[in-house]
Scaffold this motif. Structure first.
Motif, PDB file in Angstrom:
ATOM      1  N   GLY B 101       1.173  -1.603   0.140  1.00 34.60           N
ATOM      2  CA  GLY B 101      -0.429  -0.066  -0.393  1.00 34.60           C
ATOM      3  C   GLY B 101       1.219   1.446  -0.097  1.00 34.60           C
ATOM      4  O   GLY B 101       1.869   1.593   0.178  1.00 34.60           O
ATOM      5  N   VAL B 102      -0.023   2.435  -0.451  1.00 30.50           N
ATOM      6  CA  VAL B 102       0.518   3.748   0.371  1.00 30.50           C
ATOM      7  C   VAL B 102       1.918   3.439   1.705  1.00 30.50           C
ATOM      8  O   VAL B 102       3.129   4.371   1.018  1.00 30.50           O
ATOM      9  N   TRP B 103       1.314   3.423   2.502  1.00 34.93           N
ATOM     10  CA  TRP B 103       2.306   3.206   3.401  1.00 34.93           C
ATOM     11  C   TRP B 103       4.054   2.945   3.028  1.00 34.93           C
ATOM     12  O   TRP B 103       4.751   3.216   3.844  1.00 34.93           O
ATOM     13  N   ASN B 150      -3.230  -2.238   5.975  1.00 27.17           N
ATOM     14  CA  ASN B 150      -2.978  -0.905   4.988  1.00 27.17           C
ATOM     15  C   ASN B 150      -4.389  -0.255   5.196  1.00 27.17           C
ATOM     16  O   ASN B 150      -5.685  -0.503   4.602  1.00 27.17           O
ATOM     17  N   THR B 151      -4.240   0.595   5.747  1.00 27.96           N
ATOM     18  CA  THR B 151      -5.418   1.541   6.089  1.00 27.96           C
ATOM     19  C   THR B 151      -6.537   1.763   4.754  1.00 27.96           C
ATOM     20  O   THR B 151      -7.842   2.224   5.456  1.00 27.96           O
ATOM     21  N   ILE B 152      -5.423   2.310   3.564  1.00 29.64           N
ATOM     22  CA  ILE B 152      -6.650   2.904   2.431  1.00 29.64           C
ATOM     23  C   ILE B 152      -6.821   1.662   1.793  1.00 29.64           C
ATOM     24  O   ILE B 152      -8.250   2.462   1.145  1.00 29.64           O
ATOM     25  N   PHE B 153      -5.912   1.071   1.581  1.00 24.83           N
ATOM     26  CA  PHE B 153      -7.031   0.234   1.230  1.00 24.83           C
ATOM     27  C   PHE B 153      -7.747  -1.221   1.234  1.00 24.83           C
ATOM     28  O   PHE B 153      -8.095  -2.322   1.102  1.00 24.83           O
TER      29      PHE B 153
HETATM   30 MG   LIG Z   1      -2.321   1.810   2.925  1.00 21.24          MG
END
Ligand SMILES: [Mg+2]
Ligand SMILES: Cc1ncc(COP(=O)(O)O)c(C=O)c1O
Ligand SMILES: Cc1ncc(COP(=O)(O)O)c(C=O)c1O
Ligand SMILES: [Mg+2]
Ligand SMILES: [Mg+2]
Ligand SMILES: [Mg+2]
Lengths: 360, 360
Positions: B101-103, B150-153
């Motif tokens: 993910g982004v993080w 993964n907070t966003i996904f």
């Molecule tokens: Mg994420």
């Protein structure tokens, strides 16, 4: 509810009671949002309004022009000790440091990891009991760093020093920020942890000239570049939202006090009560040189360690908390920041007078 | 008092109401001290008791042995992205990063400033909708870094990956820390900002193996060395005292919930309500692969952006806040961390069912 006592802590320190009451009201619901202040997304409208107001109030209070950014960072003044040289000092370059206490020394140590440091003055010869009147600037320092108020030693610059030509002024204002008017235009960077004059620990106010931000090193960790935080309005990552909320309330409280000039007048009158007593006391004696006395941290001793101890212990029992001096000075320290009430100093002096009479 | 609404924010996020109530009671006076929690010196007895209890509860909850330090730092997970490689990766050495993910990508970027990085797996090919089952470890990486949730996904590791032999495991657990039992002995470092499962933003929990602390780089800025904070029990400088106080209350609340195993059971049951509904809905559809679904962040879409928007807007009006998905996924995201009530998910599903019926 438990009665509040007189809190002379050097930091974290007393916060205005009205600010704490307002915080209390917003813990379970910020205004009518149905979501507590700590539970709001930093990207949502409700918190953004808090943030915007905090920046606006900060600018209003100190008359900060658009040439400066106002940032809310994490890591305390101690992380600024490193961020300043990492961003602005490259190896081979020199920065001037004014050494007026332990915090100046710690700031210098971090700069020495990065580049060269020139000691433009020092009061270490007399255990930091005074602010040197003269500077010996280095040759073309990038910046000149000083500590406006020396929390441990109870000394304070009356006004900012003049940095060497071509160098910009950097100020660790942790323990007197917003206690008096400040001419921001004379500074490149002003920083301070909130936990003395501005709120709880965990948020650091940084006021920095925009052209400097651009000049900063680019190879640093993202979080250590000022440009990261400036570009993202202090929200590159999750900011300490509650700390910013508290600082905003404290700014509002200072505005209600009449702003920085009025704050300064109150602080002068308040400190005078204690210094006047110390000057005529035959038992107690201020440790700082008269012309260098801090209006924020008043340090004093009896000259007898056992009596100092007895005094601190009796004072604590009488509801005067946090008076024990820092171990490097000994004796007593009364930290009387913005939020500390005038009446508290009057009561302390009464107590000291009594104690003195009992000792005679 | 304003009624509290359902807060699905991804962080800062919902905090247990009983914790907020307890905080409220201690704002003007911590217990019977006469000094508010934010106003206590970090060196004083009252705050030290809070700190000691926070460490003890943290150790109790996760069964953390004496081989590990429990630290409370500033700077968020984002500063850990840099501190980990700065302390443990020297140029010429490699670390493995699992890119989910982004993080994870942001963590990797900071490591790349310091040394070499090997991508041990990535789910970028499908916009991070799954957790890769297989790793291709690099050759002798110093450590292996992964993002447990993964907070966003809306994806989550079921269990920790096995790092390459000789490498230690580093976990960014920001968005699922203490949502389920964790075998700390399998990790070198676990870190996470408090603002999802543990309290307000501005304090970062770091659990780190003591032998690693000693191995860390010594030439770093003092504040960026783990040894500084370990040696000084997180009080090298002024810690975010209120954040630590809040984390301590949240730890107490988790203990009252029955600890991490019980927390996990509640979280599973809670997420199941929403996933079960999504699986049979003809309008809504989860975006994460079934075997990789997060119990903390449930991401879903209708497949039609206009309807997504309408849904979020109607839900907001109905008192379901923070459901808009992250812009990189679109659609909706329901963040249902530890403190989010089961009943809130039941109500959301009711609302979704109604909405679906109205769309048909
Ligand atoms: Mg994420
Ligand atoms: C003048 C001064 N500078 C720096 C510091 C260190 O600040 P922090 O604890 O926010 O890193 C202090 C703390 O007492 C201080 O008084
Ligand atoms: C998984 C994960 N890692 C890191 C971060 C960044 O954390 P911080 O804002 O504390 O730096 C977040 C924030 O949302 C996150 O969800
Ligand atoms: Mg000092
Ligand atoms: Mg005297
Ligand atoms: Mg479906």
């Amino acid at each position: 509810m438990t009665a509040r006592i007189f809190n002379f802590s050097a930091g974290p320190a007393i916060i205005p009671e009205s600010v704490l009451e307002e915080a209390k009201e917003n813990l379970l619901s910020l205004g009518s949002t149905g979501i507590g202040i700590m539970e709001h997304s930093h990207r949502g409208k409700a918190f953004l309004a808090v943030y915007e107001q905090a920046v606006a109030r900060c600018r209003e209070l100190a008359g900060i022009s658009n040439d400066y950014e106002v940032l809310f960072l994490q890591g305390g003044a101690s992380l600024q000790f490193s961020m300043v040289p990492m961003n602005f000092l490259t190896s081979g370059q020199t920065a001037d440091y004014l050494i007026t206490g332990v915090w100046s020394e710690k700031a210098r140590e971090e700069a020495q990891r990065v580049g060269s440091v020139h000691e433009a003055c020092s009061s270490k010869d007399k255990n930091f009991t005074y602010i040197p009147q003269e500077l010996k600037p280095g040759s073309s320092p990038v910046y000149t760093h000083f500590t406006s108020n020396n929390t441990i030693f109870g000394t304070q610059f009356r006004t900012e020093p003049t940095p060497a030509a071509g160098s910009f002024l950097v100020c660790d204002a942790s323990s007197d920020i917003f206690s008096r008017p400040i001419d921001v235009s004379k500074y490149g960077i002003i920083y301070g942890g909130a936990q003395k004059n501005l709120g709880p620990s965990g948020v650091t106010l940084v006021i920095i000239r925009k052209d400097l931000i651009e000049r900063g090193q680019k190879e640093l960790p993202t979080m250590l570049q000022y440009r990261t935080h400036a570009k993202n309005e202090s929200m590159y990552n999750t900011p300490p939202t509650f700390g910013i909320f508290m600082m905003n309330l404290v700014f509002g409280w200072i505005i209600k006090q009449g702003g920085l000039a009025s704050m300064a007048a109150k602080n002068e009158a308040k400190a005078k009560v204690l210094y006047d007593y110390l000057d005529q006391s035959r038992l107690f004696k201020g440790t700082a040189q008269a012309d260098s006395r801090s209006l924020m941290n008043v340090t004093f001793v009896t000259g007898n360690e056992a009596i100092d101890q007895q005094f601190v212990s009796e004072a604590t029992k009488a509801g005067f908390d946090g008076l024990k001096g820092h171990r490097s000075v000994g004796g007593m320290r009364a930290s009387i920041y913005n939020a500390f009430p005038h009446e508290g100093v009057v009561e302390l002096v009464k107590f000291m007078r009594d104690f003195e009479a009992r000792q005679a």
